[in-house]
Design a protein around this motif. Sequence first.
Motif, PDB file in Angstrom:
ATOM      1  N   PRO A   3       0.832  -1.210   0.000  1.00 22.92           N
ATOM      2  CA  PRO A   3       0.000   0.000   0.000  1.00 22.92           C
ATOM      3  C   PRO A   3       0.866   1.259   0.000  1.00 22.92           C
ATOM      4  CG  PRO A   3      -0.721  -1.571   1.682  1.00 22.92           C
ATOM      5  CD  PRO A   3       0.603  -2.057   1.184  1.00 22.92           C
ATOM      6  N   VAL A   4       0.459   2.225  -0.799  1.00 25.12           N
ATOM      7  CA  VAL A   4       1.167   3.501  -0.884  1.00 25.12           C
ATOM      8  C   VAL A   4       0.398   4.592  -0.137  1.00 25.12           C
ATOM      9  CG1 VAL A   4       2.021   5.286  -2.461  1.00 25.12           C
ATOM     10  CG2 VAL A   4       2.213   2.868  -3.080  1.00 25.12           C
ATOM     11  N   ALA A   5      -0.905   4.643  -0.357  1.00 25.88           N
ATOM     12  CA  ALA A   5      -1.695   5.695   0.289  1.00 25.88           C
ATOM     13  C   ALA A   5      -3.174   5.358   0.196  1.00 25.88           C
ATOM     14  CB  ALA A   5      -1.416   7.051  -0.357  1.00 25.88           C
ATOM     15  N   TYR A   6      -3.939   5.897   1.159  1.00 25.36           N
ATOM     16  CA  TYR A   6      -5.389   5.803   1.162  1.00 25.36           C
ATOM     17  C   TYR A   6      -5.937   7.240   1.217  1.00 25.36           C
ATOM     18  CZ  TYR A   6      -4.166   1.058   2.549  1.00 25.36           C
ATOM     19  OH  TYR A   6      -3.619  -0.203   2.595  1.00 25.36           O
ATOM     20  N   PHE A   7      -6.397   7.730   0.075  1.00 27.45           N
ATOM     21  CA  PHE A   7      -6.839   9.111  -0.042  1.00 27.45           C
ATOM     22  C   PHE A   7      -8.318   9.218   0.331  1.00 27.45           C
ATOM     23  CE2 PHE A   7      -3.328   8.630  -2.991  1.00 27.45           C
ATOM     24  CZ  PHE A   7      -2.562   9.763  -2.748  1.00 27.45           C
ATOM     25  N   ALA A   8      -8.607  10.077   1.300  1.00 25.61           N
ATOM     26  CA  ALA A   8     -10.005  10.335   1.640  1.00 25.61           C
ATOM     27  C   ALA A   8     -10.680  11.021   0.457  1.00 25.61           C
ATOM     28  CB  ALA A   8     -10.089  11.205   2.885  1.00 25.61           C
ATOM     29  N   VAL A   9     -11.838  10.505   0.069  1.00 25.50           N
ATOM     30  CA  VAL A   9     -12.549  11.020  -1.102  1.00 25.50           C
ATOM     31  C   VAL A   9     -13.568  12.059  -0.655  1.00 25.50           C
ATOM     32  CG1 VAL A   9     -14.078  10.442  -3.017  1.00 25.50           C
ATOM     33  CG2 VAL A   9     -12.221   8.879  -2.381  1.00 25.50           C
ATOM     34  N   PRO A  10     -13.442  13.301  -1.132  1.00 23.92           N
ATOM     35  CA  PRO A  10     -14.458  14.312  -0.803  1.00 23.92           C
ATOM     36  C   PRO A  10     -15.765  13.982  -1.515  1.00 23.92           C
ATOM     37  CG  PRO A  10     -12.900  15.181  -2.398  1.00 23.92           C
ATOM     38  CD  PRO A  10     -12.375  13.835  -1.982  1.00 23.92           C
ATOM     39  N   TYR A  11     -16.851  14.085  -0.787  1.00 22.36           N
ATOM     40  CA  TYR A  11     -18.167  13.743  -1.341  1.00 22.36           C
ATOM     41  C   TYR A  11     -18.821  15.007  -1.876  1.00 22.36           C
ATOM     42  CZ  TYR A  11     -22.957  11.965  -1.620  1.00 22.36           C
ATOM     43  OH  TYR A  11     -24.199  11.590  -2.067  1.00 22.36           O
ATOM     44  N   THR A  12     -18.865  15.127  -3.191  1.00 26.78           N
ATOM     45  CA  THR A  12     -19.464  16.289  -3.829  1.00 26.78           C
ATOM     46  C   THR A  12     -20.388  15.836  -4.941  1.00 26.78           C
ATOM     47  OG1 THR A  12     -17.443  17.565  -3.393  1.00 26.78           O
ATOM     48  CG2 THR A  12     -19.006  18.477  -4.992  1.00 26.78           C
ATOM     49  N   LEU A  13     -21.657  16.166  -4.812  1.00 29.32           N
ATOM     50  CA  LEU A  13     -22.597  15.844  -5.878  1.00 29.32           C
ATOM     51  C   LEU A  13     -22.343  16.758  -7.069  1.00 29.32           C
ATOM     52  CD1 LEU A  13     -25.944  15.324  -3.942  1.00 29.32           C
ATOM     53  CD2 LEU A  13     -24.640  13.588  -5.170  1.00 29.32           C
ATOM     54  N   ARG A  14     -22.289  16.154  -8.234  1.00 30.36           N
ATOM     55  CA  ARG A  14     -22.045  16.945  -9.426  1.00 30.36           C
ATOM     56  C   ARG A  14     -23.294  17.721  -9.809  1.00 30.36           C
ATOM     57  NH1 ARG A  14     -19.772  14.028 -14.661  1.00 30.36           N
ATOM     58  NH2 ARG A  14     -18.048  13.730 -13.217  1.00 30.36           N
ATOM     59  N   ALA A  15     -23.136  19.030  -9.947  1.00 29.94           N
ATOM     60  CA  ALA A  15     -24.265  19.864 -10.347  1.00 29.94           C
ATOM     61  C   ALA A  15     -24.444  19.809 -11.856  1.00 29.94           C
ATOM     62  CB  ALA A  15     -24.020  21.306  -9.904  1.00 29.94           C
ATOM     63  N   ASP A  16     -25.674  20.065 -12.280  1.00 28.65           N
ATOM     64  CA  ASP A  16     -25.952  20.117 -13.709  1.00 28.65           C
ATOM     65  C   ASP A  16     -25.172  21.258 -14.348  1.00 28.65           C
ATOM     66  OD1 ASP A  16     -27.539  17.955 -13.773  1.00 28.65           O
ATOM     67  OD2 ASP A  16     -29.417  19.012 -14.151  1.00 28.65           O
ATOM     68  N   THR A  17     -24.723  21.018 -15.555  1.00 28.95           N
ATOM     69  CA  THR A  17     -24.056  22.058 -16.326  1.00 28.95           C
ATOM     70  C   THR A  17     -25.106  22.977 -16.945  1.00 28.95           C
ATOM     71  OG1 THR A  17     -22.184  20.618 -16.823  1.00 28.95           O
ATOM     72  CG2 THR A  17     -22.525  22.507 -18.278  1.00 28.95           C
ATOM     73  N   GLN A  18     -24.953  24.255 -16.687  1.00 28.57           N
ATOM     74  CA  GLN A  18     -25.874  25.229 -17.244  1.00 28.57           C
ATOM     75  C   GLN A  18     -25.325  25.771 -18.556  1.00 28.57           C
ATOM     76  OE1 GLN A  18     -28.854  25.713 -15.715  1.00 28.57           O
ATOM     77  NE2 GLN A  18     -28.107  24.151 -14.279  1.00 28.57           N
ATOM     78  N   LYS A  19     -26.196  25.963 -19.502  1.00 34.31           N
ATOM     79  CA  LYS A  19     -25.754  26.426 -20.810  1.00 34.31           C
ATOM     80  C   LYS A  19     -25.171  27.836 -20.723  1.00 34.31           C
ATOM     81  CE  LYS A  19     -29.649  25.185 -22.740  1.00 34.31           C
ATOM     82  NZ  LYS A  19     -30.739  24.871 -23.676  1.00 34.31           N
ATOM     83  N   ALA A  20     -24.104  28.013 -21.532  1.00 34.69           N
ATOM     84  CA  ALA A  20     -23.422  29.314 -21.684  1.00 34.69           C
ATOM     85  C   ALA A  20     -22.636  29.740 -20.446  1.00 34.69           C
ATOM     86  CB  ALA A  20     -24.401  30.400 -22.082  1.00 34.69           C
ATOM     87  N   MET A  21     -22.496  28.855 -19.438  1.00 35.02           N
ATOM     88  CA  MET A  21     -21.681  29.177 -18.263  1.00 35.02           C
ATOM     89  C   MET A  21     -20.331  28.481 -18.380  1.00 35.02           C
ATOM     90  SD  MET A  21     -24.270  29.172 -14.986  1.00 35.02           S
ATOM     91  CE  MET A  21     -22.874  29.615 -13.928  1.00 35.02           C
ATOM     92  N   ASN A  22     -19.284  29.163 -17.888  1.00 36.69           N
ATOM     93  CA  ASN A  22     -17.936  28.612 -17.971  1.00 36.69           C
ATOM     94  C   ASN A  22     -17.629  27.753 -16.750  1.00 36.69           C
ATOM     95  OD1 ASN A  22     -17.015  29.492 -20.455  1.00 36.69           O
ATOM     96  ND2 ASN A  22     -16.285  31.442 -19.649  1.00 36.69           N
ATOM     97  N   TYR A  23     -16.974  26.625 -16.999  1.00 36.11           N
ATOM     98  CA  TYR A  23     -16.509  25.725 -15.948  1.00 36.11           C
ATOM     99  C   TYR A  23     -15.043  25.412 -16.225  1.00 36.11           C
ATOM    100  CZ  TYR A  23     -21.529  25.054 -15.225  1.00 36.11           C
ATOM    101  OH  TYR A  23     -22.859  25.239 -15.002  1.00 36.11           O
ATOM    102  N   ARG A  24     -14.279  25.226 -15.163  1.00 37.72           N
ATOM    103  CA  ARG A  24     -12.844  24.943 -15.325  1.00 37.72           C
ATOM    104  C   ARG A  24     -12.548  23.520 -14.889  1.00 37.72           C
ATOM    105  NH1 ARG A  24      -8.386  29.385 -14.357  1.00 37.72           N
ATOM    106  NH2 ARG A  24      -9.574  30.040 -16.189  1.00 37.72           N
ATOM    107  N   ILE A  25     -11.632  22.887 -15.616  1.00 38.66           N
ATOM    108  CA  ILE A  25     -11.243  21.519 -15.289  1.00 38.66           C
ATOM    109  C   ILE A  25      -9.769  21.339 -15.620  1.00 38.66           C
ATOM    110  CG2 ILE A  25     -11.839  20.594 -17.579  1.00 38.66           C
ATOM    111  CD1 ILE A  25     -12.706  18.017 -16.249  1.00 38.66           C
ATOM    112  N   THR A  26      -9.107  20.463 -14.880  1.00 41.42           N
ATOM    113  CA  THR A  26      -7.730  20.080 -15.156  1.00 41.42           C
ATOM    114  C   THR A  26      -7.680  18.564 -15.287  1.00 41.42           C
ATOM    115  OG1 THR A  26      -6.824  21.956 -13.904  1.00 41.42           O
ATOM    116  CG2 THR A  26      -5.350  20.108 -14.352  1.00 41.42           C
TER     117      THR A  26
END
Length: 886
Positions: free
Chosen positions: A474-497
Amino acid sequence: MRKHRTTYIALLLSTFIIGQMSVYPASAAPAAANNAGAKVSAASAASTAPKNLGSIPLEAGVKATLEDVSLWSQSGGNILTYTLNYSNSGRSNASLSHYFSRVVTSGGSVIPGNPVTADAAKNKVVSKQTERVTYYVNIGKINSLKGLKVSMYVWDPKSKGYLRHAGAISLPANYSSSAVSGQRQNVTMNNIPVSAASESLQIYKYGGKVFAKVGINFSNEGNKVLTDPGYTAYLMSASGTAFELALDNSLAGYKIQPQEKKTIYYVTEIPPYLKTDNMKVQYVQRDETLKFELPKFSYKLPAAVTPDLNVGKGAIKKIGINSNTIELQLTGANVYGEDAAGIWTFQFRLKNAGKQAVVLPTYDLSVRTAKGTTFPISSNGVSGASLKPMEEKVVQLTAQIPLEVEQNTLKLQMIESVSGNSSGNTPSTPAQGTPGTSGSTPEGSGAGGAGGTGGSNSPGTTVSPSATAKLSIPVAYFAVPYTLRADTQKAMNYRITNQYGTFDYSLMSLQRFPWKNDDILIAKLNITNTQSVNLTLPDLKGALKLDNNDLSASTDLFMEKEASSIAPGKSAEVYVFSKIPYTTDFKSTRVNLYSVVKEENVPFLSLNTSSVTDAVYKVDRGGSYTIVGKGKNAKVQENKTVIYQGINSNIVYTEMFLSSEEKRQSKMARLQAYFKTADGQLYETTPVQPDMAATPGGKQLVTFWAKLPKSVDASDVTLYLGPGINGNKFTEAGQESTGFINVSALELSPQYITPVNNLSKVTLYPYTLSVLNSEGRNARGSDTINITMNYSLLRDISYDVGSFDHKLVLKMTDPYGQSQEKSLTLGTDLIEGDNNRYSMSFSSETYKKLAGGTYSIRLYDEFQGERIELANQAYTLKIERATTSD
C-alpha cells in the motif's frame, strides 16, 4: 633441484595430513546450495576501511590481517567466508602460495580455507602493496561464529612438516559481521568505494498478507557511476529465517552518480506471526563456479514501524522514487447517480518535485468502502507515467460504485505491485489483478504478531518468492471528498484540469433538428485554453446518454482537426451528436468526451444537463447566414423562393447565394436544409450545389427544393440550414452527409410568379433571355406555320451554378387558340450571345384555311414536372399568297 622437489612433495603431504584433521577435505567443494532465484541489488564484501580483527606476522615485512568474517546457512553445508589482507613492506614480491590459512571450530576441527573464484588467480603480494583475498570453508551444520578462530601457516623447509605455524586469531565473543543499525559501513561495489547503512524497516498489511519494506542507503564515494552489482538480498529474522527480497520496481536498473546518496528499497512477504525485532539484511553472491552462495555484508535494521498511509481530503502525499520526491494529491472528486450506481470522477495530481526524470512503477488503484470492499479502477495515466523534473500532470479517473454503498466514506487506495523476482535482477512486469478482496483490511497496524518464534521455519531456512509472485505494498489511502455533481448550465464557464492540461469549457447549445426519418440531437461545446502553453487535445470521441438510454454506439463527434492544438486564450468548438427517433422524449442529457488508448476509454470531459433543447437561431428575411470553418468561411443569403403549383403537390424552390469569405480558392461547405411550415411540419430538401471550388470573394448559386402537399400552406415556410458533415469532417462533393451543424432558421419570402406581357427580359438563373422580335409566316393553303425568333441569351458569370435541372418550355398558341410546345435547352438549343436567330415550325391541317390573325409565345420554367409561366407576348401572323405563273 632434486632437494627442491623433495621439499615440495613433503609440503603437499603435510598439507594433506592437516587436511585429514578437518571435518571436510580441503579439496571437497560443498554441495550446491538452493538457488534462491535471480539476483538483486546492492553491495560488495570488501571494505575500504575494514574491521581489523587482528594481524599475524608471516615473515619479514609480510603480515596478514583478518577482516570481514561472515556465515551463510545453506542446505549443502553452511559457508563461512573470511578475508585476509596481506601487506608487504619488503623490497621483493611475496608469493601467496607460501601462506596457508585454516579455520578452527570450537570443537577443534581444522578446515583449510580456499580462495573464492574471484580471488583464485591472485598469487603474489607486490612489494610495498597489499592484496586482499577472500576464503571460504564449509563448516557443516555449525551456524554460529562463536568460538571460531583462523590459524595461519607458512611454508618453511626448516620446520617440521615444512609448515610453520605463524599464529591464530580468535573471533571476539561478541563479534557480529552485521553493521549496527544506522551506522555506515565502508564497502566496495563494482570496485567502487561505497558507504552504506540501514535506514528503515516498514511493515504493511494488505489483502490478508503482511509485507516488509526495507531501505538501505548507499553513498557513492568513488568517481564512477555505480550500477546494481547483482547481489541477492535477504531479510533475516532473529531466529535465522531468511526471506528473499525483491527490488522495488521504481529502482529497477538503478544508478548512483559519484558523491550521490540513494536509498534502495526492497520488499518481501513475511508470515503474519513473524517477530520483527532484531532483523537484518544479508547480501550474498552466488559463485557459479563453486555452485553456492557466498555471504557478503549485512546490516542490522532499526525497529519496524507501520506507516500511517491515510491522506486527508485535499492533502498531499509525498513518496520517493529513485531519490526524487513525487507529490500525489486527490484534488477533486464528484459523483452523480445513474441507474443503480454512483458514477465517480476523480482528479488525481502527480508532480515530480525532484531533479531527475522518473517513470512511475505499476500501481493498482481501487475505491475502498468503509467495510473494506474494493472496486478496481483503471490506473492508466498513473502506472508507468513519465514525469520530467518539476512536471505536473492531472489524471482523470472514473469509478462506478453501487448506490447501496455509503458514498461519503470512500477512500481511493493506491497499491504498488512488486513482482517476486529476487533482488539482483530487474523485476519483470507484475501480473495484474484485483487489488484487494471484499472484507480485506489493507492498512497495516503493527509489526507482526505478538507471539511466535519466527514461524515453523527452522533456523537457517530460506524462503524465496516465485518469479511470478505479486507483492502488493500500500502507498496511500486518499479520503474522497463527497461532492454531488451539479448540472451544467448552458453558456456558463466551468474549469477543469486533466492529464492534457487546464481549460474552461461551456455547453453552448443543445439543439434538436429533423434528419431523414429521425431527429438529430447536437450538443455544442466550447473549450478554451486557460494555460500559457498550447493545449493539445487527444483524438476525441463522444458519447451521449438521454436519461437511461445510452447512445454511445451511435454518437459521432465533429471538431476541425486544426483545433486539436489550442493556443493560449483560444477556443475550439466540439459538436457531439446522435440520431434519435423523432418521438423520443427525455429529461436529462449526459455528454462524455473520451479518447481510446490501447483499446481502453480514457475520459477527457463529462457533463450532465437537464436543460431543454434550444430554439433554433433565426435569421430575419433578407438577412444572411454565416458559415464558419477553416477554408469554409462564407455567407449565405436568399436570392428567391418560388412555388411551382402542381395538381397534387406544390414544389417549394429556393435559390441561395453563397459568398466565399476566404482569401484563396476553397471548397465550400456542402449545405443541408429542411423546409418548415407554419404549423411545424418539416420537409427534407434536395440541395443542388456546384462541385468546383469557390474563388476568393466569389459566389455560388445553391438551390433547395422539396415537394409539399397541396393541403400545406407553402406561402409561409422557413429554411433550416446548416453545413453538412460526414463523421468528423465537413461533407465533400460526392459524399453523403450524416448530419449537419450550426443550424439556423432563415425566414423566406416565397412568391408566386406573375408572368409579364413581353419577352424582352425573361430571367431563368443564371440566364437572361431577351426576345428582340418574332415573325410567323404561313403560305396560303399550307399546313405549317414557320416562326423565327431573334433573341439575345446572356449568362451571369459572376457566380457558379450546379447542375441546371430547369427546362425552358416555349408554348405557341395559333389564331385558332390551339397550342403546341417545344422544350428548349438553354445554352444548346438557344445559344449564348446577342442577336441570335432561332427558327421553328408548327403543323396542323387547320392551318390550310388560315387567312391571318396573331400567334402568341409563352415561356415556362419547368422544374421536376411542374411549371411556372414566366412571360408571354403576341405577334402578327403573316399569310403569304401562293406563287402563280403568268
